[in-house]
Design an enzyme around this catalytic site. Structure first.
Site, PDB file in Angstrom:
ATOM      1  N   HIS A 206     -21.363  16.929 -15.350  1.00 16.84           N
ATOM      2  CA  HIS A 206     -20.270  17.717 -15.940  1.00 16.84           C
ATOM      3  C   HIS A 206     -19.837  17.091 -17.262  1.00 16.84           C
ATOM      4  O   HIS A 206     -20.186  15.944 -17.552  1.00 16.84           O
ATOM      5  CB  HIS A 206     -19.065  17.752 -14.994  1.00 16.84           C
ATOM      6  N   ASP A 208     -16.100  16.297 -19.353  1.00 19.34           N
ATOM      7  CA  ASP A 208     -14.664  16.250 -19.054  1.00 19.34           C
ATOM      8  C   ASP A 208     -13.956  17.238 -19.970  1.00 19.34           C
ATOM      9  O   ASP A 208     -14.220  17.259 -21.175  1.00 19.34           O
ATOM     10  CB  ASP A 208     -14.111  14.834 -19.281  1.00 19.34           C
ATOM     11  N   HIS A 263     -22.197  13.874 -18.055  1.00 23.10           N
ATOM     12  CA  HIS A 263     -22.445  12.650 -17.286  1.00 23.10           C
ATOM     13  C   HIS A 263     -22.386  12.951 -15.788  1.00 23.10           C
ATOM     14  O   HIS A 263     -21.918  14.021 -15.381  1.00 23.10           O
ATOM     15  CB  HIS A 263     -21.445  11.551 -17.679  1.00 23.10           C
ATOM     16  N   ARG A 273     -19.249   1.756  -5.126  1.00 27.26           N
ATOM     17  CA  ARG A 273     -18.776   1.766  -6.511  1.00 27.26           C
ATOM     18  C   ARG A 273     -17.324   2.228  -6.533  1.00 27.26           C
ATOM     19  O   ARG A 273     -16.959   3.186  -5.837  1.00 27.26           O
ATOM     20  CB  ARG A 273     -19.659   2.719  -7.323  1.00 27.26           C
TER      21      ARG A 273
HETATM   22  C1  GA4 Z   1     -13.806  16.777 -14.473  1.00 26.53           C
HETATM   23  C2  GA4 Z   1     -12.939  15.668 -15.098  1.00 26.53           C
HETATM   24  C3  GA4 Z   1     -11.814  15.199 -14.166  1.00 26.53           C
HETATM   25  O1  GA4 Z   1     -12.348  14.374 -13.120  1.00 26.53           O
HETATM   26  C4  GA4 Z   1     -11.067  16.398 -13.519  1.00 26.53           C
HETATM   27  C5  GA4 Z   1     -12.090  17.168 -12.700  1.00 26.53           C
HETATM   28  C6  GA4 Z   1     -11.582  18.372 -11.905  1.00 26.53           C
HETATM   29  C7  GA4 Z   1     -11.327  18.013 -10.433  1.00 26.53           C
HETATM   30  O2  GA4 Z   1     -11.969  17.144  -9.890  1.00 26.53           O
HETATM   31  O3  GA4 Z   1     -10.447  18.674  -9.858  1.00 26.53           O
HETATM   32  C8  GA4 Z   1     -12.633  19.494 -12.078  1.00 26.53           C
HETATM   33  C9  GA4 Z   1     -13.636  18.955 -13.158  1.00 26.53           C
HETATM   34  C10 GA4 Z   1     -12.885  17.810 -13.814  1.00 26.53           C
HETATM   35  C11 GA4 Z   1     -14.062  20.027 -14.187  1.00 26.53           C
HETATM   36  C12 GA4 Z   1     -14.095  21.488 -13.695  1.00 26.53           C
HETATM   37  C13 GA4 Z   1     -13.201  21.762 -12.475  1.00 26.53           C
HETATM   38  C14 GA4 Z   1     -12.021  20.814 -12.531  1.00 26.53           C
HETATM   39  C15 GA4 Z   1     -13.402  19.947 -10.844  1.00 26.53           C
HETATM   40  C16 GA4 Z   1     -13.915  21.279 -11.259  1.00 26.53           C
HETATM   41  C17 GA4 Z   1     -14.925  21.904 -10.661  1.00 26.53           C
HETATM   42  C18 GA4 Z   1      -9.835  15.932 -12.756  1.00 26.53           C
HETATM   43  C19 GA4 Z   1     -10.774  17.419 -14.576  1.00 26.53           C
HETATM   44  O4  GA4 Z   1      -9.744  17.537 -15.216  1.00 26.53           O
HETATM   45  O5  GA4 Z   1     -11.836  18.275 -14.729  1.00 26.53           O
END
Ligand code: GA4
Length: 332
Positions: A206, A208, A263, A273
């Site tokens: 994904h 961020d 990443h 980890r």
């Molecule tokens: C990816 C980055 C952060 O960890 C996060 C993630 C969020 C989650 O885990 O709830 C998301 C992911 C993240 C991107 C798209 C959406 C939202 C899971 C998901 C499938 C906390 C964020 O802000 O976006």
């Protein structure tokens, strides 16, 4: 033996696997005290959207204290941890990531960096040693946020923006929509990985969504980044350094000059980890658009439709982890 392992494999069949890949030695390393840091940061963000920060001045004790407290929480009985869930989006989560069916070999705590109220869920998070765990989290966040401000100010200087706080003010704002994540990737039973000859995915690929992410992990490997040519490479772990990711919002602010890095994290068969990540996001009402001075300097048009951070975040939460979330906001 094989017969015994099969139900386990079936049970985890929702979690994806991938081929092991090589350790990469080309990650840009930025020394915070280097007078050239600002231009090196810009170069790293253009080429990789990712770099390692050394000589950052944050005492190791801040990191190890929080790591110990996080492990104390993750070592609690499952029934106790579940009281701090489900993550909606904040709270304790296990295996499920986000609301749309993504799964990984992971458990985590997702925290708001400015909690307004103390809910039952936060009480359950901090249950064992409320003051010790809470202050370890708060002290760590304050230190890392300060460092993220400085990184963004160096970036602004490197980009030759008129004001060095154009980027940092977005996450300095008291309404900044930042969050914090503690991840625990348990060691993955060796037979499970050996049977498939592949690695189990801890956190699927994904980018961020925010402006900047600051990651610190223990010395267990697993983090991989995707290079411009699409190759996945393993980032050698370094518990005393921070790793900085460019997020989607920063890609837009720089009109695609910086790239948000794709990443993922693979499970390790021997060691668990632990990682801690600060995600610096702007206020919900903030308009996310390329900085006018950057467009002017390059004579460029914006590559993106106009949107607010709230609109982007709402759309992100409707997506799957691996989706190209900026796609919906690109001009055609
Ligand atoms: C990816 C980055 C952060 O960890 C996060 C993630 C969020 C989650 O885990 O709830 C998301 C992911 C993240 C991107 C798209 C959406 C939202 C899971 C998901 C499938 C906390 C964020 O802000 O976006």
């Amino acid at each position: 033996m094989v017969v015994q392992s099969q139900p386990a494999l079936e049970h985890y069949s929702l979690i994806k696997t991938c081929r092991p890949s090589n350790i990469f030695t080309g990650i840009p390393v930025i020394d915070f005290k280097d007078p050239e840091a600002k231009s090196l940061i810009v170069k790293a963000c253009e080429e990789f959207g990712f770099f390692k920060l050394v000589n950052h001045g944050i005492p190791m004790e801040f990191m190890t204290r929080l790591e110990t407290e996080a492990l104390n929480f993750f070592n609690l009985p499952q029934s106790e941890k579940d009281k701090a869930g489900p993550p909606d989006p904040f709270g304790y989560g296990s295996k499920r990531i986000g609301p749309n069916g993504d799964v990984g070999w992971i458990e985590y705590l997702l925290l708001n960096t400015n909690p307004q109220v103390t809910s039952l869920k936060t009480q359950a998070i901090f249950q064992e040693n409320p003051e010790i765990f809470r202050s370890a989290v708060n002290n760590y966040i304050v230190a890392v946020k300060g460092m993220a401000f400085e990184v963004l100010e160096l970036m602004a200087e490197g980009l030759k923006l008129e004001q060095r706080n154009v980027l940092s003010k977005l996450i300095k704002d008291e309404k900044s929509d930042s969050c914090f994540r503690l991840n625990h990737y348990p060691a993955c039973p060796e037979q499970l990985q050996a049977l498939s000859g592949r690695n189990l995915i801890g956190f699927g690929e994904h980018t961020d969504p925010q402006i900047i992410s600051v990651l610190r992990s223990n010395n267990t490997s697993g983090l991989q980044i995707c290079l411009r040519d699409g190759t996945w490479v393993s980032v050698p772990p370094d518990q005393s350094s921070f790793f900085i990711n460019v997020g989607d919002a920063l890609q837009v602010l720089t009109n695609g000059r910086f790239r948000s890095v794709r990443h993922r994290v693979l499970a390790d068969s021997l060691k668990s980890r632990v990682s801690m990540i600060f995600f610096g996001g702007p206020p919900l009402s903030e308009k996310i658009a390329p900085l006018p001075s950057l467009l002017k300097a390059k004579g460029e048009e914006s590559l993106y439709k106009e949107f607010t951070w709230w609109e982007y975040k709402t759309s992100a939460y409707k997506s799957r982890l691996a989706d190209h979330r900026l796609g919906l906001f690109e001009k055609t």
